[in-house]
Design a protein around this motif. Structure first.
Motif, PDB file in Angstrom:
ATOM      1  N   ARG A   1     -17.200  18.134 114.263  1.00 67.33           N
ATOM      2  CA  ARG A   1     -15.877  17.910 113.684  1.00 67.33           C
ATOM      3  C   ARG A   1     -15.517  19.016 112.693  1.00 67.33           C
ATOM      4  NH1 ARG A   1     -17.991  12.776 113.393  1.00 67.33           N
ATOM      5  NH2 ARG A   1     -17.833  12.543 111.128  1.00 67.33           N
ATOM      6  N   PHE A   2     -16.514  19.508 111.951  1.00 67.09           N
ATOM      7  CA  PHE A   2     -16.252  20.659 111.085  1.00 67.09           C
ATOM      8  C   PHE A   2     -15.760  21.847 111.919  1.00 67.09           C
ATOM      9  CE2 PHE A   2     -18.550  19.113 107.260  1.00 67.09           C
ATOM     10  CZ  PHE A   2     -17.679  19.588 106.314  1.00 67.09           C
ATOM     11  N   ILE A   3     -16.442  22.099 113.015  1.00 69.31           N
ATOM     12  CA  ILE A   3     -16.069  23.230 113.868  1.00 69.31           C
ATOM     13  C   ILE A   3     -14.672  23.022 114.437  1.00 69.31           C
ATOM     14  CG2 ILE A   3     -16.617  24.368 116.054  1.00 69.31           C
ATOM     15  CD1 ILE A   3     -19.591  23.947 115.301  1.00 69.31           C
ATOM     16  N   LEU A   4     -14.364  21.778 114.824  1.00 67.20           N
ATOM     17  CA  LEU A   4     -13.022  21.488 115.326  1.00 67.20           C
ATOM     18  C   LEU A   4     -11.984  21.766 114.249  1.00 67.20           C
ATOM     19  CD1 LEU A   4     -11.142  20.429 117.495  1.00 67.20           C
ATOM     20  CD2 LEU A   4     -11.639  18.092 116.706  1.00 67.20           C
ATOM     21  N   ALA A   5     -12.257  21.318 113.036  1.00 63.75           N
ATOM     22  CA  ALA A   5     -11.327  21.575 111.937  1.00 63.75           C
ATOM     23  C   ALA A   5     -11.148  23.066 111.707  1.00 63.75           C
ATOM     24  CB  ALA A   5     -11.841  20.900 110.661  1.00 63.75           C
ATOM     25  N   LEU A   6     -12.250  23.790 111.746  1.00 69.76           N
ATOM     26  CA  LEU A   6     -12.190  25.229 111.533  1.00 69.76           C
ATOM     27  C   LEU A   6     -11.414  25.919 112.640  1.00 69.76           C
ATOM     28  CD1 LEU A   6     -13.008  27.673 109.877  1.00 69.76           C
ATOM     29  CD2 LEU A   6     -15.235  27.641 111.018  1.00 69.76           C
ATOM     30  N   LYS A   7     -11.643  25.496 113.876  1.00 68.41           N
ATOM     31  CA  LYS A   7     -10.924  26.108 114.993  1.00 68.41           C
ATOM     32  C   LYS A   7      -9.423  25.832 114.901  1.00 68.41           C
ATOM     33  CE  LYS A   7     -14.002  26.999 118.815  1.00 68.41           C
ATOM     34  NZ  LYS A   7     -13.375  28.308 119.033  1.00 68.41           N
ATOM     35  N   VAL A   8      -9.074  24.614 114.528  1.00 64.88           N
ATOM     36  CA  VAL A   8      -7.657  24.282 114.377  1.00 64.88           C
ATOM     37  C   VAL A   8      -7.042  25.129 113.275  1.00 64.88           C
ATOM     38  CG1 VAL A   8      -6.043  22.479 113.707  1.00 64.88           C
ATOM     39  CG2 VAL A   8      -7.892  21.964 115.302  1.00 64.88           C
ATOM     40  N   ALA A   9      -7.760  25.275 112.148  1.00 67.06           N
ATOM     41  CA  ALA A   9      -7.234  26.067 111.037  1.00 67.06           C
ATOM     42  C   ALA A   9      -7.082  27.534 111.419  1.00 67.06           C
ATOM     43  CB  ALA A   9      -8.157  25.930 109.825  1.00 67.06           C
ATOM     44  N   LEU A  10      -8.051  28.019 112.195  1.00 66.90           N
ATOM     45  CA  LEU A  10      -7.988  29.421 112.622  1.00 66.90           C
ATOM     46  C   LEU A  10      -6.968  29.637 113.724  1.00 66.90           C
ATOM     47  CD1 LEU A  10     -11.812  30.205 112.746  1.00 66.90           C
ATOM     48  CD2 LEU A  10     -10.157  31.234 111.182  1.00 66.90           C
ATOM     49  N   ALA A  11      -6.590  28.533 114.410  1.00 65.50           N
ATOM     50  CA  ALA A  11      -5.709  28.634 115.583  1.00 65.50           C
ATOM     51  C   ALA A  11      -6.257  29.681 116.526  1.00 65.50           C
ATOM     52  CB  ALA A  11      -4.276  28.979 115.162  1.00 65.50           C
ATOM     53  N   GLU A  12      -7.562  29.587 116.793  1.00 65.79           N
ATOM     54  CA  GLU A  12      -8.284  30.633 117.534  1.00 65.79           C
ATOM     55  C   GLU A  12      -9.182  29.984 118.554  1.00 65.79           C
ATOM     56  OE1 GLU A  12     -11.628  33.253 118.292  1.00 65.79           O
ATOM     57  OE2 GLU A  12     -11.711  31.443 117.099  1.00 65.79           O
ATOM     58  N   GLN A  13      -9.206  30.529 119.758  1.00 63.95           N
ATOM     59  CA  GLN A  13      -9.966  29.935 120.848  1.00 63.95           C
ATOM     60  C   GLN A  13     -11.453  30.246 120.778  1.00 63.95           C
ATOM     61  OE1 GLN A  13      -8.937  27.910 123.365  1.00 63.95           O
ATOM     62  NE2 GLN A  13      -6.969  27.789 122.350  1.00 63.95           N
ATOM     63  N   GLY A  14     -11.845  31.132 119.899  1.00 63.13           N
ATOM     64  CA  GLY A  14     -13.252  31.560 119.887  1.00 63.13           C
ATOM     65  C   GLY A  14     -13.425  32.726 120.833  1.00 63.13           C
ATOM     66  N   GLY A  15     -14.587  33.358 120.764  1.00 72.17           N
ATOM     67  CA  GLY A  15     -14.813  34.531 121.580  1.00 72.17           C
ATOM     68  C   GLY A  15     -15.047  34.239 123.039  1.00 72.17           C
ATOM     69  N   ALA A  16     -15.323  32.974 123.384  1.00 70.65           N
ATOM     70  CA  ALA A  16     -15.695  32.667 124.757  1.00 70.65           C
ATOM     71  C   ALA A  16     -14.484  32.234 125.564  1.00 70.65           C
ATOM     72  CB  ALA A  16     -16.760  31.582 124.782  1.00 70.65           C
ATOM     73  N   ALA A  17     -14.599  32.414 126.896  1.00 70.32           N
ATOM     74  CA  ALA A  17     -13.510  32.039 127.790  1.00 70.32           C
ATOM     75  C   ALA A  17     -13.381  30.528 127.900  1.00 70.32           C
ATOM     76  CB  ALA A  17     -13.746  32.653 129.169  1.00 70.32           C
ATOM     77  N   THR A  18     -14.491  29.811 127.785  1.00 75.33           N
ATOM     78  CA  THR A  18     -14.517  28.358 127.904  1.00 75.33           C
ATOM     79  C   THR A  18     -15.204  27.765 126.686  1.00 75.33           C
ATOM     80  OG1 THR A  18     -14.605  28.468 130.323  1.00 75.33           O
ATOM     81  CG2 THR A  18     -15.351  26.424 129.302  1.00 75.33           C
ATOM     82  N   VAL A  19     -14.593  26.746 126.097  1.00 71.39           N
ATOM     83  CA  VAL A  19     -15.167  26.077 124.933  1.00 71.39           C
ATOM     84  C   VAL A  19     -15.529  24.649 125.335  1.00 71.39           C
ATOM     85  CG1 VAL A  19     -14.791  25.327 122.546  1.00 71.39           C
ATOM     86  CG2 VAL A  19     -13.791  27.480 123.360  1.00 71.39           C
TER      87      VAL A  19
END
Length: 554
Positions: free
Chosen positions: A438-456
């Motif tokens: 959930r921390f990672i989800l919150a961080l991803k939402v805040a970053l509005a960023e998909q991460g470096g990978a094609a699939t999460v």
């Protein structure tokens, strides 16, 4: 993104072919149905350790094939494939296959070309980002936090990198110049002596070959001098061969008119006299050409010896000696002007260092401001995800000078404290599995960023929560999946209702044989599965109605 996954003989899966699409895909099923097998299969094809326990009982080998497709192949993936001499044409899928034998051996292939498992692990960072109970990659890995913050801040890291490269290059130039001057100063006396010797010798390009040719000619004349003297004597004096021919010609001339044959004989004799005269002249010329002066020959041989000895001493040819002479002069001049050159290079290095530090300091200010904004954005996401007591902080720490680099002078790490008064610590060391997701989800939402990978992939991010929290998780997962691909293994009907695709994982038994299967559900199947998730083993009309409401709200 991941478009297909084919699994053969992995634990409870005999044969399974799955197709995936963009957007949010959810995977549900009863506990123990085999969701972990899917993740283990994907891990195997992405380079995880080959565990023979994955091979289905009674079979010789297991295999997993994953297909990835891209509108444009990411540069990180292209570079890795290029290093392995694998070409992927535009529009061509990336097909990764791994076979695992029951005896423990395994083989990996990319587009039918054999590759090492290390390459799969390297590719996995750009292909699949997995967040779950044992997450040790993706956002948990502090090595990627600085780049994430820089993207969030829209920071101009390129200018800092260029300044670092200029400073590094200036430092190398200065160090090399110092080494050259120091070495030259150590050898200054020796250089001066060698320079004096070569300057006195005054070698010329081509001189050795010319002297060798002269010496060879003079030595040849010395060897032929006796024969040449004897030949010359044949042409000298009143009784020489030429004098006899000339006397015969005069006598024959007086009687040549008496008979035609005598005239012809006179003509032949005249020619012989002429040829003999020319021979005499050529022999005299040869004697002059081959004449040798013993003193000159000694001087030539002495010069040749000096040139060749100097060439051996300096490890070059005699024709290279003039270049050596110029090189030594330049080295000595460099010593004399070395202090001035070093001072100039020191100024360049110092200016480049100050320029880098100025740009790096400006970047640090940008990062600090972005860190404050990110902390606020993440904090706003924590309460809806049942992390009310948790705190998040982006630590931007100045590095010691020996760790400065092309990314600046800062280290960046995301830290959390899960309880009031608790100290901040790295993500992976404090949070439990569900909290971490959930921390990672919150961080991803805040970053509005998909991460470096094609699939999460999020594995049971909703563990231990329900109701409004589960709804908040589902809403955020759907938002993150927009424009990309996100897969979520879930036990929450609120999360499942948000999926664009819904896969049901089920386990069945026939006698002593147990199998796991996966089915892509249609609308009716989704309603039934979400109703089961709401009510348990017995699906009630109320559960179906609630499932309909969840699907409508999604």
């Amino acid at each position: 993104m991941l478009t297909a996954l084919a699994i053969r003989n992995v634990v409870l899966i005999e044969a399974l072919d799955l197709a995936f699409h963009a957007g949010l895909g959810v995977l549900t099923g009863e506990t123990g149905a085999g969701k972990s097998i899917l993740l283990d299969s994907l891990g195997l094809v992405l380079g995880d350790r080959a565990d023979t326990g994955l091979v289905r009982a009674g079979t010789d080998q297991a295999s997993v094939t994953a297909t990835f497709e891209f509108d444009s192949l990411p540069e990180t993936i292209r570079a890795l494939l290029s290093g392995a001499e694998i070409d992927v044409e535009p529009g061509e899928p990336l097909i990764i296959k791994r076979r695992l034998r029951a005896d423990g051996g395994s083989r990996a292939f990319i587009n039918d070309q054999p590759v090492g498992v290390a390459l799969l692990r390297d590719l996995s960072r750009s292909l699949v980002e997995l967040h779950g109970q044992h997450d040790d990659r993706g956002l948990v890995n502090a090595r990627g936090h600085r780049a994430l913050l820089d993207r969030y801040a829209h920071a101009d890291v390129g200018a800092v990198t260029e300044a670092w490269q200029r400073w590094s290059r200036a430092g190398r130039d200065l160090a090399e110049a110092r080494a050259r001057v120091a070495a030259a100063r150590n050898d200054e006396d020796l250089l001066s002596g060698w320079l004096a010797e070569l300057a006195a010798l005054a070698p010329l390009v081509g001189e050795e070959a010319e002297l060798a040719e002269q010496r060879a000619a003079m030595q040849k004349g010395e060897r032929l001098s006796g024969d040449l003297a004897a030949l010359q004597n044949l042409w000298e004096g009143s009784d020489s061969a030429l004098a006899v021919l000339r006397s015969a010609a005069r006598r024959l001339d007086r009687i040549a008119a008496e008979h035609p044959l005598l005239g012809e004989a006179l003509a032949s004799l005249d020619r012989a006299v002429i040829e003999a005269g020319e021979a005499e002249d050529r022999i005299a010329a040869a004697i002059d050409a081959l004449a040798h002066d013993p003193n000159l020959l000694d001087r030539i041989e002495t010069r040749l010896f000096e040139l060749r000895a100097a060439a051996r001493k300096h490890g070059c040819t005699a024709d290279d000696l003039p270049h050596k002479l110029a090189e030594m002069r330049a080295q000595l001049e460099a010593i004399e002007s070395g202090d001035a050159q070093l001072a100039a290079l020191e100024r360049i290095e110092q200016e480049a260092g100050l320029d880098f530090q100025a740009k790096a300091e400006a970047l640090s200010v940008v990062r600090a401001e972005a860190a404050r904004r990110l902390d606020v954005a993440v904090a706003a996401e924590l309460a809806p995800l049942k992390l009310d007591s948790a705190r998040f902080r982006t630590a931007v720490v100045r590095l010691p000078e020996d760790r400065w680099g092309p990314q600046g002078v800062d280290a960046v790490e995301f830290l959390i404290a899960t309880n009031p008064g608790a100290p901040f610590a790295p993500l992976g060391k404090i949070a439990s599995g569900g909290e971490l997701s959930r921390f990672i989800l919150a961080l991803k939402v805040a970053l509005a960023e998909q991460g470096g990978a094609a699939t999460v992939i999020f594995d049971e991010i909703d563990r231990g929560v329900g109701g409004a929290v589960a709804s908040a998780i589902g809403e955020r997962l759907a938002r993150l999946a927009h424009g990309g691909q996100l897969l979520a293994v879930t036990h929450s009907p609120q999360v499942a209702a948000r999926g664009a695709m819904h896969y049901l994982i089920a386990k069945s038994s026939e006698g002593t044989v147990t199998r796991t299967s996966v089915m892509l559900l249609d609308t009716a199947g989704r309603q039934e599965e979400i109703a089961r998730m709401l009510s348990g083993a017995e699906i009630t009309p109320e559960a179906r109605a609630q499932a309909d409401r969840l699907l409508e709200q999604a």
